[in-house]
Design an enzyme around this catalytic site. Structure first.
Site: not given
Ligand code: DX5
Ligand code: ZN
Length: 219
Positions: A36, A38, A69, A138, A176
């Site tokens: 992930d 971010m 993200m 998501m 997710d």
């Protein structure tokens, strides 16, 4: 209804001081490793960038499923491809020219995916379903591991698959956020192809046994 699914452990809640051991513990049960990324702008949290993706890709042969993200996606796809990402998903709301980003990812020999947050509308995905390999649904608001799943998001799996079938596209749907042993049945009944599991593996005392247990339920 599909009952078999692939497992993508998310390292977000792993112990980063022992990241290699944590990865080795889940490796035998992992179809992908979910990383992930971010940026502190697109979501209210900062994680890591291509350097860590590269470090992880050097210690494992498990394909890397990189979930971006971030804003400025077009500027970063090449770096993540070079770092060893095998799959790159980005959020439909994160950039203007979604189509050209998908093309750029594919041109780098990386599998492109589009991610939808709970507040995004599914019709926004439709124009791109013939272009991506997968959609990441998501089931929590993006930004943090360890949240409760929003079960109503699971209905999206079937809707996306039907929309994809209409345009003759065969895509995988990845779920997710908030997946745990207790709701795995629901996630599988929804037709999910790839299941991301973070804290329910890495926050358990025996990480390897937790991954084995989840994997056994997906096979
Ligand atoms: C959240 C991330 C997820 C997260 C999942 O923004 O995209 O991948 O790590 O973690 P759990 O399984 O703990 O919800
Ligand atoms: Zn993720």
């Amino acid at each position: 209804m599909g009952r078999k699914a692939k497992l993508a452990p998310s390292i977000l809640n792993a112990d980063f001081s022992r990241l290699k051991e944590e990865i080795k513990a889940v490796e035998p049960y992992s179809d992908f490793l979910h990383l992930d990324v971010m940026d502190g702008h697109f979501v209210p949290n900062i994680t890591f960038g291509p350097m860590l993706v590269e470090a992880v890709s050097k210690i494992t042969d498990v394909p890397i499923d990189c979930h971006l993200m971030i804003y400025n996606v077009p500027e970063w796809v090449e770096s993540f491809a070079e770092a060893g990402a095998d799959r790159l998903s980005f959020h439909i709301r994160s950039c203007r020219d979604v189509e050209s980003v998908i093309r750029a990812i594919r041109a780098l020999n990386v599998s492109p995916g589009l991610a939808v947050s709970p507040e995004d509308q599914l019709f926004e995905l439709k124009p791109y379903l013939g272009m991506v390999d997968f959609v990441l649904v998501m089931s929590v608001y993006p930004g943090f591991g360890g949240q409760e799943m929003m079960p109503e998001m699971l209905k999206r799996v079937d809707v996306i698959k039907r929309d994809a079938a209409e345009v003759g596209a065969d895509i995988e749907v990845e779920v997710d956020g908030g997946v745990k042993i207790e709701n795995l049945d629901q996630v599988l009944d929804a037709g999910t192809d790839i299941v991301v599991v973070g804290s329910s593996i890495f926050k358990r005392d025996d990480v390897s046994a937790a991954a084995a247990q989840v994997k056994a339920l997906l096979d």
